[in-house]
Design an enzyme around this catalytic site. Sequence first.
Site, PDB file in Angstrom:
ATOM      1  N   TYR A   1     -15.338   4.099   8.540  1.00 28.17           N
ATOM      2  CA  TYR A   1     -13.890   3.864   8.477  1.00 28.17           C
ATOM      3  C   TYR A   1     -13.196   4.432   9.713  1.00 28.17           C
ATOM      4  O   TYR A   1     -12.430   3.745  10.386  1.00 28.17           O
ATOM      5  CB  TYR A   1     -13.329   4.531   7.208  1.00 28.17           C
ATOM      6  CG  TYR A   1     -11.826   4.529   7.149  1.00 28.17           C
ATOM      7  CD1 TYR A   1     -11.140   3.391   6.723  1.00 28.17           C
ATOM      8  CD2 TYR A   1     -11.086   5.646   7.536  1.00 28.17           C
ATOM      9  CE1 TYR A   1      -9.757   3.373   6.674  1.00 28.17           C
ATOM     10  CE2 TYR A   1      -9.699   5.632   7.494  1.00 28.17           C
ATOM     11  CZ  TYR A   1      -9.041   4.498   7.062  1.00 28.17           C
ATOM     12  OH  TYR A   1      -7.676   4.480   7.032  1.00 28.17           O
TER      13      TYR A   1
ATOM     14  N   ARG B   1      -4.483  23.040   5.043  1.00 28.35           N
ATOM     15  CA  ARG B   1      -4.169  21.668   5.455  1.00 28.35           C
ATOM     16  C   ARG B   1      -2.708  21.555   5.876  1.00 28.35           C
ATOM     17  O   ARG B   1      -1.874  22.369   5.497  1.00 28.35           O
ATOM     18  CB  ARG B   1      -4.420  20.691   4.292  1.00 28.35           C
ATOM     19  CG  ARG B   1      -5.881  20.552   3.861  1.00 28.35           C
ATOM     20  CD  ARG B   1      -6.723  19.827   4.896  1.00 28.35           C
ATOM     21  NE  ARG B   1      -8.109  19.656   4.479  1.00 28.35           N
ATOM     22  CZ  ARG B   1      -9.078  20.540   4.712  1.00 28.35           C
ATOM     23  NH1 ARG B   1      -8.823  21.667   5.334  1.00 28.35           N
ATOM     24  NH2 ARG B   1     -10.323  20.294   4.323  1.00 28.35           N
TER      25      ARG B   1
ATOM     26  N   TRP C   1     -11.495  22.541  -6.876  1.00 25.43           N
ATOM     27  CA  TRP C   1     -12.698  22.606  -6.041  1.00 25.43           C
ATOM     28  C   TRP C   1     -12.603  23.662  -4.950  1.00 25.43           C
ATOM     29  O   TRP C   1     -11.552  23.848  -4.342  1.00 25.43           O
ATOM     30  CB  TRP C   1     -12.952  21.281  -5.330  1.00 25.43           C
ATOM     31  CG  TRP C   1     -13.160  20.113  -6.236  1.00 25.43           C
ATOM     32  CD1 TRP C   1     -13.314  20.130  -7.598  1.00 25.43           C
ATOM     33  CD2 TRP C   1     -13.197  18.745  -5.834  1.00 25.43           C
ATOM     34  NE1 TRP C   1     -13.456  18.852  -8.067  1.00 25.43           N
ATOM     35  CE2 TRP C   1     -13.391  17.982  -7.009  1.00 25.43           C
ATOM     36  CE3 TRP C   1     -13.116  18.086  -4.601  1.00 25.43           C
ATOM     37  CZ2 TRP C   1     -13.483  16.586  -6.977  1.00 25.43           C
ATOM     38  CZ3 TRP C   1     -13.204  16.705  -4.579  1.00 25.43           C
ATOM     39  CH2 TRP C   1     -13.397  15.978  -5.756  1.00 25.43           C
TER      40      TRP C   1
ATOM     41  N   GLY D   1       0.822  -1.213   0.000  1.00 25.30           N
ATOM     42  CA  GLY D   1       0.000   0.000   0.000  1.00 25.30           C
ATOM     43  C   GLY D   1       0.856   1.263   0.000  1.00 25.30           C
ATOM     44  O   GLY D   1       2.085   1.198  -0.124  1.00 25.30           O
TER      45      GLY D   1
ATOM     46  N   PRO E   1      -0.838   9.616  11.343  1.00 27.11           N
ATOM     47  CA  PRO E   1      -0.254  10.487  10.318  1.00 27.11           C
ATOM     48  C   PRO E   1      -1.257  11.551   9.865  1.00 27.11           C
ATOM     49  O   PRO E   1      -2.466  11.306   9.830  1.00 27.11           O
ATOM     50  CB  PRO E   1       0.061   9.534   9.161  1.00 27.11           C
ATOM     51  CG  PRO E   1       0.029   8.156   9.747  1.00 27.11           C
ATOM     52  CD  PRO E   1      -0.949   8.223  10.890  1.00 27.11           C
TER      53      PRO E   1
ATOM     54  N   ASN F   1      -2.209  14.581   6.767  1.00 26.46           N
ATOM     55  CA  ASN F   1      -2.590  14.406   5.357  1.00 26.46           C
ATOM     56  C   ASN F   1      -1.353  13.993   4.552  1.00 26.46           C
ATOM     57  O   ASN F   1      -0.587  14.830   4.104  1.00 26.46           O
ATOM     58  CB  ASN F   1      -3.159  15.722   4.801  1.00 26.46           C
ATOM     59  CG  ASN F   1      -4.591  15.975   5.248  1.00 26.46           C
ATOM     60  OD1 ASN F   1      -4.992  15.594   6.344  1.00 26.46           O
ATOM     61  ND2 ASN F   1      -5.361  16.619   4.395  1.00 26.46           N
TER      62      ASN F   1
ATOM     63  N   LYS G   1     -11.166   2.324  12.714  1.00 28.88           N
ATOM     64  CA  LYS G   1      -9.737   2.532  12.963  1.00 28.88           C
ATOM     65  C   LYS G   1      -9.510   3.048  14.395  1.00 28.88           C
ATOM     66  O   LYS G   1      -8.581   2.631  15.088  1.00 28.88           O
ATOM     67  CB  LYS G   1      -9.159   3.539  11.965  1.00 28.88           C
ATOM     68  CG  LYS G   1      -9.126   3.088  10.527  1.00 28.88           C
ATOM     69  CD  LYS G   1      -8.112   2.001  10.225  1.00 28.88           C
ATOM     70  CE  LYS G   1      -6.682   2.491  10.222  1.00 28.88           C
ATOM     71  NZ  LYS G   1      -5.733   1.408   9.829  1.00 28.88           N
TER      72      LYS G   1
HETATM   73  P1  GDP Z   1      -9.769  16.565   3.362  1.00 33.94           P
HETATM   74  O1  GDP Z   1      -8.438  17.033   3.847  1.00 33.94           O
HETATM   75  O2  GDP Z   1     -10.329  15.446   4.178  1.00 33.94           O
HETATM   76  O3  GDP Z   1     -10.740  17.712   3.215  1.00 33.94           O
HETATM   77  O4  GDP Z   1      -9.575  15.901   1.930  1.00 33.94           O
HETATM   78  P2  GDP Z   1      -9.142  16.313   0.445  1.00 33.94           P
HETATM   79  O5  GDP Z   1      -7.679  16.117   0.298  1.00 33.94           O
HETATM   80  O6  GDP Z   1     -10.015  15.500  -0.459  1.00 33.94           O
HETATM   81  O7  GDP Z   1      -9.510  17.866   0.242  1.00 33.94           O
HETATM   82  C1  GDP Z   1      -8.759  18.927   0.752  1.00 33.94           C
HETATM   83  C2  GDP Z   1      -9.216  20.253   0.168  1.00 33.94           C
HETATM   84  O8  GDP Z   1      -8.828  20.341  -1.203  1.00 33.94           O
HETATM   85  C3  GDP Z   1     -10.738  20.514   0.193  1.00 33.94           C
HETATM   86  O9  GDP Z   1     -10.932  21.861   0.552  1.00 33.94           O
HETATM   87  C4  GDP Z   1     -11.136  20.313  -1.262  1.00 33.94           C
HETATM   88  O10 GDP Z   1     -12.274  21.066  -1.607  1.00 33.94           O
HETATM   89  C5  GDP Z   1      -9.904  20.843  -1.981  1.00 33.94           C
HETATM   90  N1  GDP Z   1      -9.781  20.390  -3.380  1.00 33.94           N
HETATM   91  C6  GDP Z   1      -9.611  21.210  -4.451  1.00 33.94           C
HETATM   92  N2  GDP Z   1      -9.572  20.514  -5.583  1.00 33.94           N
HETATM   93  C7  GDP Z   1      -9.691  19.197  -5.246  1.00 33.94           C
HETATM   94  C8  GDP Z   1      -9.717  18.000  -6.018  1.00 33.94           C
HETATM   95  O11 GDP Z   1      -9.618  17.987  -7.252  1.00 33.94           O
HETATM   96  N3  GDP Z   1      -9.840  16.827  -5.329  1.00 33.94           N
HETATM   97  C9  GDP Z   1      -9.940  16.799  -3.964  1.00 33.94           C
HETATM   98  N4  GDP Z   1     -10.047  15.619  -3.337  1.00 33.94           N
HETATM   99  N5  GDP Z   1      -9.937  17.943  -3.218  1.00 33.94           N
HETATM  100  C10 GDP Z   1      -9.815  19.121  -3.848  1.00 33.94           C
END
Ligand code: GDP
Length: 314
Positions: A134, A207, A200, A10, A161, A163, A138
């Site tokens: 999930y 983060r 998005w 993984g 861990p 992100n 965990k």
């Molecule tokens: P999170 O940390 O659990 O929210 O997970 P993600 O990594 O999926 O998303 C982090 C942030 O990135 C959120 O604010 C999303 O809206 C933003 N984001 C922007 N573009 C994307 C995309 O193409 N995919 C994902 N997964 N998140 C995106």
Amino acid sequence: MKIVVTGATGFLGRHLMPVLIKRYGEKQVMGLSSKDYNLMDPGQVRRMFEECKPDILIHLAAYVGGIGANRNFPADFFYRNILLMSLVFQAAAEYKVKKLIYPIGGCSYPATATSPIDEGQMWNGYPQPESAGYAMAKKMGLVASVCYRQQYGLNSVVIIPGNMYGEYDNFRTEEAHVIPALIRKFFEAKRARAKEVVVWGTGKPVRDFVYAGDVAATIPFFIEHYDSSEPVNISSGTSTSIKELAEMIKELIGYEGEIVWDTSKPDGQMVKIFDISRMKSLGLSCPTPLREGLKRTIAWFERNYDNRGDGIRL
Ligand code: GDP
């Protein structure tokens, strides 16, 4: 000392195996995947312990997926992960392994946790509902760690861990977290000479990204020096907005079009940063700068994209 890693093929497993082999030698380290044993089957769990005889077991095998999969199959995520966790804790106690190391995700923290999220906030509330099956399965690993230490003296350690990103991540569009999703989008847009890339949300969420190789590099410390059921956050402790991230990936890939923000898509939590005081007090750090980790991840992605090489998940 025989070290066995489940889930060795993984994302984290592939970063961890070379770290362990370098430190302990090839003969001491054994990596397993679901092809070797089905660890949701009690008989096969026993067979694994009897045949592999781990002194140290690093239990990375888990049933993981993106938000979409979690939404569609919450019961599967709950059932499979709670089995993978409880069967292995029980057998690890019975077979008297010297140490069990078990990671859980930052999503196990309460949805209402306030950043920087320290380990003390773990039991203050229910996790994000979309991935609660999930996350709670965990999270029960924390309870197991305490119970099995109390009753059987099993020395288990739970790490959390942040992100994670890096080589071997999941780049499948519907499942990917933001870093692999954006790497893929900008790369494909560059190739197609597309005028814009849609990202998005508002770009404002923040983060705490951590390079998976840095997380893997902390594991020998837990094998050798940490003997407690108090969980430890493993992250970089840095804050990056999605806007900064998107601009950095765009630049590193060399994409020249525009970024368009799709504010109809959810931002998710606005701030999710981990408190890494406990980790630092143990003398550990996750030092790879985001830019450097992204360069490595992008280089790996570009090398493997066309020939679907190196197990890339596209
Ligand atoms: P999170 O940390 O659990 O929210 O997970 P993600 O990594 O999926 O998303 C982090 C942030 O990135 C959120 O604010 C999303 O809206 C933003 N984001 C922007 N573009 C994307 C995309 O193409 N995919 C994902 N997964 N998140 C995106």
